[in-house]
Design a protein around this motif. Structure first.
Motif, PDB file in Angstrom:
ATOM      1  N   ARG A 243       0.856  -1.200   0.000  1.00 54.92           N
ATOM      2  CA  ARG A 243       0.000   0.000   0.000  1.00 54.92           C
ATOM      3  C   ARG A 243       0.888   1.244   0.000  1.00 54.92           C
ATOM      4  N   VAL A 244       1.422   1.554  -1.160  1.00 48.50           N
ATOM      5  CA  VAL A 244       2.368   2.653  -1.329  1.00 48.50           C
ATOM      6  C   VAL A 244       1.797   3.977  -0.814  1.00 48.50           C
ATOM      7  N   GLU A 245       0.501   4.176  -0.972  1.00 46.45           N
ATOM      8  CA  GLU A 245      -0.113   5.445  -0.548  1.00 46.45           C
ATOM      9  C   GLU A 245       0.021   5.687   0.960  1.00 46.45           C
ATOM     10  N   ASN A 246       0.311   4.642   1.736  1.00 47.01           N
ATOM     11  CA  ASN A 246       0.492   4.803   3.182  1.00 47.01           C
ATOM     12  C   ASN A 246       1.938   5.084   3.583  1.00 47.01           C
TER      13      ASN A 246
ATOM     14  N   VAL B  61       8.918  11.159   3.039  1.00 43.42           N
ATOM     15  CA  VAL B  61       7.946  10.928   1.971  1.00 43.42           C
ATOM     16  C   VAL B  61       6.700  11.749   2.301  1.00 43.42           C
ATOM     17  N   ARG B  62       6.414  12.723   1.455  1.00 45.62           N
ATOM     18  CA  ARG B  62       5.283  13.629   1.679  1.00 45.62           C
ATOM     19  C   ARG B  62       4.028  13.169   0.949  1.00 45.62           C
ATOM     20  N   GLY B  63       4.207  12.382  -0.099  1.00 41.84           N
ATOM     21  CA  GLY B  63       3.090  11.858  -0.861  1.00 41.84           C
ATOM     22  C   GLY B  63       3.555  10.633  -1.634  1.00 41.84           C
ATOM     23  N   ALA B  64       2.642   9.700  -1.877  1.00 39.66           N
ATOM     24  CA  ALA B  64       2.996   8.483  -2.610  1.00 39.66           C
ATOM     25  C   ALA B  64       1.757   7.913  -3.265  1.00 39.66           C
TER      26      ALA B  64
ATOM     27  N   THR C 289       0.547   4.607  -6.235  1.00 38.57           N
ATOM     28  CA  THR C 289       0.848   3.517  -7.154  1.00 38.57           C
ATOM     29  C   THR C 289       0.413   3.945  -8.541  1.00 38.57           C
ATOM     30  N   GLU C 290       1.219   3.607  -9.532  1.00 37.41           N
ATOM     31  CA  GLU C 290       0.885   3.908 -10.913  1.00 37.41           C
ATOM     32  C   GLU C 290       0.831   2.605 -11.702  1.00 37.41           C
ATOM     33  N   ALA C 291       0.373   2.680 -12.911  1.00 37.09           N
ATOM     34  CA  ALA C 291       0.241   1.490 -13.759  1.00 37.09           C
ATOM     35  C   ALA C 291       1.591   0.818 -13.985  1.00 37.09           C
ATOM     36  N   GLY C 292       1.538  -0.479 -14.237  1.00 44.26           N
ATOM     37  CA  GLY C 292       2.741  -1.212 -14.597  1.00 44.26           C
ATOM     38  C   GLY C 292       3.695  -1.477 -13.448  1.00 44.26           C
ATOM     39  N   GLY C 293       3.189  -1.526 -12.213  1.00 43.72           N
ATOM     40  CA  GLY C 293       4.051  -1.818 -11.076  1.00 43.72           C
ATOM     41  C   GLY C 293       4.988  -0.685 -10.715  1.00 43.72           C
ATOM     42  N   ARG C 294       4.578   0.525 -10.995  1.00 43.11           N
ATOM     43  CA  ARG C 294       5.405   1.695 -10.693  1.00 43.11           C
ATOM     44  C   ARG C 294       4.838   2.435  -9.494  1.00 43.11           C
ATOM     45  N   ALA C 295       5.704   3.160  -8.823  1.00 44.10           N
ATOM     46  CA  ALA C 295       5.294   4.000  -7.698  1.00 44.10           C
ATOM     47  C   ALA C 295       5.895   5.385  -7.884  1.00 44.10           C
ATOM     48  N   HIS C 296       5.148   6.389  -7.462  1.00 43.86           N
ATOM     49  CA  HIS C 296       5.609   7.777  -7.497  1.00 43.86           C
ATOM     50  C   HIS C 296       5.659   8.277  -6.057  1.00 43.86           C
ATOM     51  N   LEU C 297       6.817   8.819  -5.651  1.00 46.83           N
ATOM     52  CA  LEU C 297       6.987   9.342  -4.298  1.00 46.83           C
ATOM     53  C   LEU C 297       7.401  10.807  -4.365  1.00 46.83           C
ATOM     54  N   ASP C 298       6.752  11.649  -3.582  1.00 46.99           N
ATOM     55  CA  ASP C 298       7.181  13.025  -3.383  1.00 46.99           C
ATOM     56  C   ASP C 298       8.009  13.027  -2.105  1.00 46.99           C
TER      57      ASP C 298
ATOM     58  N   LYS D  57       7.051  -0.699  12.040  1.00 45.66           N
ATOM     59  CA  LYS D  57       6.648  -1.592  13.127  1.00 45.66           C
ATOM     60  C   LYS D  57       5.558  -0.946  13.978  1.00 45.66           C
ATOM     61  N   GLU D  58       5.784   0.295  14.394  1.00 47.05           N
ATOM     62  CA  GLU D  58       4.793   1.010  15.209  1.00 47.05           C
ATOM     63  C   GLU D  58       3.467   1.159  14.455  1.00 47.05           C
ATOM     64  N   TYR D  59       3.551   1.506  13.176  1.00 46.70           N
ATOM     65  CA  TYR D  59       2.355   1.684  12.351  1.00 46.70           C
ATOM     66  C   TYR D  59       1.539   0.389  12.296  1.00 46.70           C
ATOM     67  N   LEU D  60       2.202  -0.727  12.075  1.00 42.14           N
ATOM     68  CA  LEU D  60       1.498  -2.013  11.997  1.00 42.14           C
ATOM     69  C   LEU D  60       0.955  -2.461  13.348  1.00 42.14           C
TER      70      LEU D  60
END
Length: 141
Positions: free
Chosen positions: A23-26, A34-37, A39-48, A135-138
């Protein structure tokens, strides 16, 4: 190139950890800078990303390899590759192994920060901190 390998044991089942890694958006909730994230098509991720007072967009390709291994590589600068291995310890505990390959000088040129050995130490502290935040998040649910 430098290689960093760290792990953390987490008090959740392996499937929970595995699904959360996808869940890249998390990522902004537990990855420093990481200020923003998304998932994009084709198994790609975009991170700000913001690091060393510099903002950057980072694109990465994500690939699942085998059971519970996710590999990633950036498609631009800084050139980095890595993987996450998610291994069950028992029914309710999981080990996350993170591996990162990078050039400290390139990371410094793009994001700033200390030189030489100090840069490597800073990156190790950051990755260790990110694993603890994961770990804390989970474990908080």
């Amino acid at each position: 190139m430098s290689t960093l390998e760290l792990h953390v044991d987490i008090g959740v089942p392996v499937d929970t950890a595995w699904e959360t890694l996808h869940r890249v958006e998390n990522y902004p909730r537990f990855v420093e800078g990481v200020r923003g994230a998304r998932t994009e098509a084709g198994g790609r991720a975009h991170l700000d990303v913001e690091a060393g007072g510099r903002a950057r967009e980072v694109e990465a390709e994500l690939t699942d390899r085998g059971e519970h291994v996710m590999e990633w590589l950036t498609t631009g600068d800084p050139a980095m590759t890595g993987s996450f291995s998610v291994q069950p310890i028992d029914r309710d505990h999981t080990r996350i192994q993170a591996r990162l390959e990078y050039d400290p000088a390139t990371v410094r040129d793009i994001f700033g920060g200390p030189k030489g050995f100090a840069q490597t130490n800073a990156i190790e502290r950051l990755v260790r901190s990110d694993l603890e935040h994961f770990k804390e998040y989970l474990e908080r649910g």
